[in-house]
Design an enzyme around this catalytic site. Structure first.
Site, PDB file in Angstrom:
ATOM      1  N   GLY A  37       5.650   9.112   0.411  1.00  0.00           N
ATOM      2  CA  GLY A  37       5.387   8.908  -1.016  1.00  0.00           C
ATOM      3  C   GLY A  37       3.894   8.991  -1.303  1.00  0.00           C
ATOM      4  O   GLY A  37       3.461   9.678  -2.233  1.00  0.00           O
ATOM      5  N   HIS A  38       3.103   8.318  -0.489  1.00  0.00           N
ATOM      6  CA  HIS A  38       1.647   8.373  -0.656  1.00  0.00           C
ATOM      7  C   HIS A  38       1.136   9.803  -0.432  1.00  0.00           C
ATOM      8  O   HIS A  38       0.280  10.282  -1.171  1.00  0.00           O
ATOM      9  CB  HIS A  38       0.954   7.457   0.357  1.00  0.00           C
ATOM     10  CG  HIS A  38       1.306   6.001   0.235  1.00  0.00           C
ATOM     11  ND1 HIS A  38       2.028   5.327   1.190  1.00  0.00           N
ATOM     12  CD2 HIS A  38       1.020   5.081  -0.721  1.00  0.00           C
ATOM     13  CE1 HIS A  38       2.163   4.057   0.837  1.00  0.00           C
ATOM     14  NE2 HIS A  38       1.578   3.883  -0.322  1.00  0.00           N
TER      15      HIS A  38
HETATM   16  P1  AMP Z   1       1.274   1.061  -2.611  1.00  0.00           P
HETATM   17  O1  AMP Z   1       0.502   1.422  -1.375  1.00  0.00           O
HETATM   18  O2  AMP Z   1       2.672   0.632  -2.341  1.00  0.00           O
HETATM   19  O3  AMP Z   1       0.499   0.139  -3.516  1.00  0.00           O
HETATM   20  O4  AMP Z   1       1.422   2.412  -3.424  1.00  0.00           O
HETATM   21  C1  AMP Z   1       0.310   3.232  -3.694  1.00  0.00           C
HETATM   22  C2  AMP Z   1       0.749   4.323  -4.635  1.00  0.00           C
HETATM   23  O5  AMP Z   1       1.783   5.086  -4.038  1.00  0.00           O
HETATM   24  C3  AMP Z   1       1.301   3.769  -5.954  1.00  0.00           C
HETATM   25  O6  AMP Z   1       0.872   4.594  -7.033  1.00  0.00           O
HETATM   26  C4  AMP Z   1       2.795   3.865  -5.740  1.00  0.00           C
HETATM   27  O7  AMP Z   1       3.519   4.008  -6.945  1.00  0.00           O
HETATM   28  C5  AMP Z   1       2.891   5.137  -4.897  1.00  0.00           C
HETATM   29  N1  AMP Z   1       4.149   5.146  -4.158  1.00  0.00           N
HETATM   30  C6  AMP Z   1       4.658   4.138  -3.396  1.00  0.00           C
HETATM   31  N2  AMP Z   1       5.872   4.482  -2.912  1.00  0.00           N
HETATM   32  C7  AMP Z   1       6.141   5.715  -3.400  1.00  0.00           C
HETATM   33  C8  AMP Z   1       7.244   6.611  -3.275  1.00  0.00           C
HETATM   34  N3  AMP Z   1       8.335   6.298  -2.564  1.00  0.00           N
HETATM   35  N4  AMP Z   1       7.181   7.808  -3.912  1.00  0.00           N
HETATM   36  C9  AMP Z   1       6.092   8.136  -4.644  1.00  0.00           C
HETATM   37  N5  AMP Z   1       5.012   7.348  -4.799  1.00  0.00           N
HETATM   38  C10 AMP Z   1       5.039   6.146  -4.194  1.00  0.00           C
END
Ligand code: AMP
Length: 287
Positions: A37-38
């Site tokens: 996702g990242h």
């Molecule tokens: P986090 O590290 O969980 O704070 O996420 C960092 C960024 O990655 C945020 O903008 C999240 O929305 C995005 N993100 C997290 N999981 C996913 C995913 N499965 N698909 C797309 N973007 C994601």
């Protein structure tokens, strides 16, 4: 080569140099433990910007006292490899004291009124103030042309968009679709906390979202009834639902009878791990 910097002066120097060369800057804020996702955000940023910086910072300000700040996964060596492979230009890995030199208590906060207190904000008081504050600080520190976020955190993206508009910040935002495992489970750094049974249970989250979306597309409009149905399905799968709401995605307020552009927002616990997910759905226009 992904350059690593961990201080604000080094960040400013690096980005000033890129700007001097006329490069556009893309920012991807994360809390690390990077997954596909990242990577999708970094890949999109690379396609749109000349220089891409990913921040990795587990932000204490957005965790409640009884939440998982201490055990949130911190995997910097692996994350750096992921960013190298994704051809990310730089990674910003500040210590807590670098971003909150006066401590958390004294930190000026950014708060989007009302919408921050709904859905995830209701279960996690202060969470979105912590998110908006750190994101605003990262915007100020790096002054990107474009910042990239995942729509998996739908409420977060909505609130950050509102903050950027309200504070008239000079950047644009891109919201990217949710990347999922083959089972449908949305990728999340917290999935690593799940055992095999919980991982299986967690597939009910996306399945339930899809089921309710289908009913709405077929003309069902009794949203409170659909919310009850969804909560029942999540519980039947062995999850502990936190909330399930049919929301008008133009306002982020609960959907009303005229709402057509919807998003279904949900959070549920698998064991002690809180997972969130959402799907957008268009309600059919009644003739
Ligand atoms: P986090 O590290 O969980 O704070 O996420 C960092 C960024 O990655 C945020 O903008 C999240 O929305 C995005 N993100 C997290 N999981 C996913 C995913 N499965 N698909 C797309 N973007 C994601």
């Amino acid at each position: 080569m992904t350059v690593q910097i961990d201080t604000l002066p080094a960040l400013r120097l690096l980005l000033a140099e890129q700007r001097r060369q006329g490069k556009s800057i893309g920012l991807v804020p994360t809390m690390g433990n990077l997954h596909a996702g990242h990577v999708s955000l970094v890949t999109c940023a690379k396609a749109q910007c000349d220089f891409v910086i990913t921040s990795i910072f587990v932000n204490p300000l957005q965790f409640g006292p009884n939440e998982d700040y201490a055990r949130y996964p911190r995997t910097l060596p692996a994350d750096k490899t992921v960013l190298e492979t994704a051809d990310c230009d730089a990674v910003f890995t500040p210590a807590v004291a670098e971003l909150y030199p006066a401590g958390l208590e004294q930190q000026t906060r950014i708060s989007v009124p009302h919408l921050s207190t709904l859905y995830c904000g209701k279960s996690r008081p202060g969470h979105f103030d912590g998110v908006c504050t750190i994101v605003c600080k990262l915007f100020n520190m790096s002054q990107p042309d474009v910042a990239f976020f995942g729509l998996k955190d739908f409420q977060q993206f909505f609130l950050i968009s509102r903050m950027v508009a309200d504070l008239q910040l000079p950047l644009s935002l891109v919201g990217m679709p949710t990347i999922r495992e083959a089972s449908g489970l949305a990728m999340s750094s917290r999935n690593g906390f799940l055992n095999a049974d919980q991982r299986e249970q967690a597939t009910a989250i996306f399945a339930t979202l899809q089921h309710i979306a289908r009913l709405i597309r077929n003309g069902e409009r009794d949203f409170p009834q659909l919310e009850r149905l969804a909560l029942g399905q999540l519980a039947a799968a062995g999850l502990r639902p936190d909330y399930f709401h049919v929301v008008d995605r133009t306002s982020l307020l609960p959907a009303h009878s005229q709402s057509l552009e919807l998003v279904l927002l949900t959070a549920a616990y698998a064991g002690s791990t809180r997972l969130i997910d959402n799907v957008t759905v268009e309600a059919p226009v009644h003739g």
